[in-house]
Design an enzyme around this catalytic site. Structure first.
Site, PDB file in Angstrom:
ATOM      1  N   ASP B  30      40.992 -35.421   2.453  1.00 54.07           N
ATOM      2  CA  ASP B  30      40.147 -35.358   3.646  1.00 54.07           C
ATOM      3  C   ASP B  30      39.150 -36.508   3.625  1.00 54.07           C
ATOM      4  O   ASP B  30      38.480 -36.723   2.602  1.00 54.07           O
ATOM      5  CB  ASP B  30      39.327 -34.049   3.646  1.00 54.07           C
ATOM      6  CG  ASP B  30      40.127 -32.858   4.142  1.00 54.07           C
ATOM      7  OD1 ASP B  30      41.326 -33.008   4.422  1.00 54.07           O
ATOM      8  OD2 ASP B  30      39.531 -31.762   4.245  1.00 54.07           O
ATOM      9  N   LYS B  87      43.594 -32.981  12.452  1.00 54.46           N
ATOM     10  CA  LYS B  87      43.683 -31.539  12.696  1.00 54.46           C
ATOM     11  C   LYS B  87      43.515 -31.199  14.172  1.00 54.46           C
ATOM     12  O   LYS B  87      42.654 -31.752  14.855  1.00 54.46           O
ATOM     13  CB  LYS B  87      42.585 -30.808  11.916  1.00 54.46           C
ATOM     14  CG  LYS B  87      42.784 -30.784  10.408  1.00 54.46           C
ATOM     15  CD  LYS B  87      41.660 -29.969   9.763  1.00 54.46           C
ATOM     16  CE  LYS B  87      41.588 -30.155   8.262  1.00 54.46           C
ATOM     17  NZ  LYS B  87      42.706 -29.548   7.533  1.00 54.46           N
ATOM     18  N   GLY B 159      36.955 -25.334   1.684  1.00 57.59           N
ATOM     19  CA  GLY B 159      35.514 -25.583   1.624  1.00 57.59           C
ATOM     20  C   GLY B 159      34.778 -24.770   0.586  1.00 57.59           C
ATOM     21  O   GLY B 159      33.551 -24.783   0.540  1.00 57.59           O
ATOM     22  N   ARG B 171      51.457 -17.794  -5.197  1.00 56.95           N
ATOM     23  CA  ARG B 171      52.173 -16.758  -5.958  1.00 56.95           C
ATOM     24  C   ARG B 171      52.858 -15.772  -5.019  1.00 56.95           C
ATOM     25  O   ARG B 171      53.972 -15.329  -5.276  1.00 56.95           O
ATOM     26  CB  ARG B 171      51.209 -16.013  -6.898  1.00 56.95           C
ATOM     27  CG  ARG B 171      50.877 -16.783  -8.164  1.00 56.95           C
ATOM     28  CD  ARG B 171      50.441 -15.815  -9.262  1.00 56.95           C
ATOM     29  NE  ARG B 171      50.033 -16.486 -10.474  1.00 56.95           N
ATOM     30  CZ  ARG B 171      50.847 -16.795 -11.488  1.00 56.95           C
ATOM     31  NH1 ARG B 171      52.143 -16.511 -11.414  1.00 56.95           N
ATOM     32  NH2 ARG B 171      50.390 -17.386 -12.567  1.00 56.95           N
ATOM     33  N   GLY B 220      40.590 -25.277  -1.747  1.00 52.17           N
ATOM     34  CA  GLY B 220      39.802 -24.963  -2.934  1.00 52.17           C
ATOM     35  C   GLY B 220      40.107 -25.802  -4.154  1.00 52.17           C
ATOM     36  O   GLY B 220      39.535 -25.586  -5.226  1.00 52.17           O
ATOM     37  N   GLY B 241      40.310 -31.292   0.111  1.00 53.14           N
ATOM     38  CA  GLY B 241      39.351 -31.450   1.196  1.00 53.14           C
ATOM     39  C   GLY B 241      38.006 -31.852   0.652  1.00 53.14           C
ATOM     40  O   GLY B 241      37.765 -33.002   0.286  1.00 53.14           O
ATOM     41  N   SER B 242      37.127 -30.866   0.516  1.00 52.67           N
ATOM     42  CA  SER B 242      35.761 -31.137   0.085  1.00 52.67           C
ATOM     43  C   SER B 242      35.704 -31.571  -1.377  1.00 52.67           C
ATOM     44  O   SER B 242      34.733 -32.174  -1.807  1.00 52.67           O
ATOM     45  CB  SER B 242      34.932 -29.872   0.281  1.00 52.67           C
ATOM     46  OG  SER B 242      35.328 -29.202   1.462  1.00 52.67           O
TER      47      SER B 242
END
Lengths: 197, 298
Positions: B30, B87, B159, B171, B220, B241-242
């Site tokens: 990102d 996005k 995030g 999983r 995450g 992302g973050s």
């Protein structure tokens, strides 16, 4: 059975491994220098050439591979792999480097961005037609005198080479590994077999 | 030499899924501006996701999150050579039309943005540009594929810097695929009903043992070890992302996650790149969240 490596730093490694298995070759994924021992040839897959070239340096593979390729080790690059084997790369990054095994100039994304990616049949002289899958493909814009052009494509603006060979180094701008057709890989394996005889 | 004046096809499933194949083993990062995009490309990212705010900031700011400003997307397209994704809101086909007109390489119909339609996702078959969609389980993944998605990613919980939800989703998808692969063919109709997924796709997964499109992981991931974990759990590439630009040293973190993604099976390389990386992003315990993004979409 020939032991053919597939450079497995990033890209569509799995598709090449499947194609080689279908041809009865024994593929081995190459991620570090020790994986090169005993290989008869190497495939550089499709993927992102900036990523693959970065990882070739961090993995320590760049120098040993350059040595092998310069001394005639059989290699075959598809799409990003072709970019890695070309002598000249147009529209690349300022620090773009390549192995210089095939004397061609390739333009990165020379057929356009993803929205222009296309499928088109490719005729290989005397061998038949293979499906050509071009994804953000590099375009071959110049071939040196020692390069054999094995297939071309007219994508609306004249013939361009799409499958080329210089000695034991092969490159194509499309992705033969993404279809079940094994003809192009077969040509490389036949040449490799010939060279080792 | 044969001259091949031949018809060519754009936007076929093979061509659209093919770009996802090229991203395998890579990291999609990102980025919110051209400087970030250059850092990502220099670090070896296979693609960048252009957006105005990373998910942790979207989460902090609240309000309605929408498609990014086209100008910002174009500035990023102009400064990198790797694919640029962007996005669109769930169901917002007009945003997707705009992104296609901008020539983005992949559209993420994303739960990170505020959904625009509470019943229908975008009919992705209508587009030449390929789509990636999030999923929390196999049924959701197959519904997205039936709508034309060419790449599936776990949703995770964007995030948060907490990988637990991504692990749960991977999983779950893998366990459900194993269940199909071991089922008797006569059981697949009832299993399709349970999964709320088309029978033909259920049969395809049962026969091949995998999704018909690549499966990546998102939501995450914030350390090299996280990347190694999800790849060992069957993800074929990662979205971060973050986790990069909210860390203490984004350049080093970006390079380290790229190397860990390639060498995910080699713990000594992952250990080496994890050395002295500085602080990862500050994470959030998912149980304390007010808004669970993964619950958006269905």
């Amino acid at each position: 059975m020939r032991q053919v490596g597939v450079l497995a730093l990033q890209g569509d490694v799995r598709a090449h491994v499947t194609t080689l298995e279908n041809l009865g070759a024994a593929p081995r994924k190459v991620r570090q220098v020790s994986d090169l021992a005993g290989l008869d040839g190497l495939i550089i897959p499709g993927g992102e050439s900036t990523t693959i070239s970065h990882l070739l340096i961090t993995s320590g593979l760049r120098q040993p591979l350059q040595g092998l390729i310069s001394s005639g080790f059989p290699v075959f690059g598809t799409c990003a792999g072709l970019i890695m084997l070309a002598t000249d790369v147009i529209d690349g990054r300022v620090d773009q480097w390549s192995f210089g095994a095939v004397d061609v100039s390739v333009r990165r994304n020379g057929y356009g961005r993803q929205i222009a990616s296309f499928e088109s049949p490719i005729v290989i002289d005397g061998r038949g037609t293979v499906p050509g899958v071009f994804i953000r493909a590099p375009r071959i814009e110049r071939c040196g005198p020692d390069v054999s052009v094995i297939a071309t494509l007219d994508h609306g603006d004249g013939e361009h080479p799409v499958l080329v060979r210089q000695g034991s180094a092969w490159g194509c701008s499309f992705h033969p590994e993404l279809t079940s057709d094994v003809l192009v890989h077969g040509l490389f394996l036949d040449a490799l077999q010939e060279a080792l005889r | 030499m044969n001259s091949a004046i031949t018809p060519s096809t754009v936007g076929s499933a093979l061509v659209k899924r093919g770009l996802a194949d090229m991203l395998r083993g890579g990291v999609i990062m990102d980025v919110v501006n051209p400087e970030h995009a250059k850092i990502a490309e220099d670090a070896g990212a296979v693609a960048v996701m252009a957006l105005e705010r990373v998910p942790s900031d979207i989460r902090r700011d609240g309000g309605v999150a929408r498609m990014s400003d086209p100008q910002m997307i174009q500035e990023i397209q102009a400064c990198v050579t790797i694919p640029v994704m962007a996005k669109a809101r769930i169901g917002h086909f007009a945003e997707a039309q705009i992104l296609q007109a901008l020539d983005v390489d992949y559209i993420d119909e994303s739960e990170v943005l505020t959904p625009a339609d509470e019943e229908n996702h975008i009919d992705k078959w209508d587009f030449t540009v390929p789509f990636v969609c999030g999923a929390t389980n196999l049924g959701e993944a197959l519904r997205r594929i039936s709508e034309g998605a060419c790449l599936i990613r776990s949703k995770g919980e964007a995030g948060t810097g907490n990988v637990v939800e991504a692990v749960r989703h991977l999983r779950t998808i893998n366990a459900q695929m194993r269940r199909l692969a071991s089922a008797d063919p006569s059981e697949l109709f009832a299993l399709a009903k349970d999964l709320q997924a088309p029978v033909a796709l259920v049969q395809e997964v049962a026969a091949t043992g995998k999704l018909p499109v690549p499966l990546f992981c998102a939501g995450g991931i914030s350390t090299p070890a996280d990347a190694s974990l999800v790849l060992q759990l069957g993800a074929e590439a990662v979205f971060v992302g973050s986790g990069i630009f909210k860390s203490e040293d984004p350049e080093r973190m970006a390079k380290a996650i790229v190397e860990a993604t390639t060498h995910f099976e080699n713990a000594s390389i992952v250990a080496k790149v994890s050395n002295g990386l500085g602080a990862a992003m500050v994470g959030a315990e998912t149980a304390t969240l007010e808004q669970r993004l993964a619950e958006r979409g269905w």
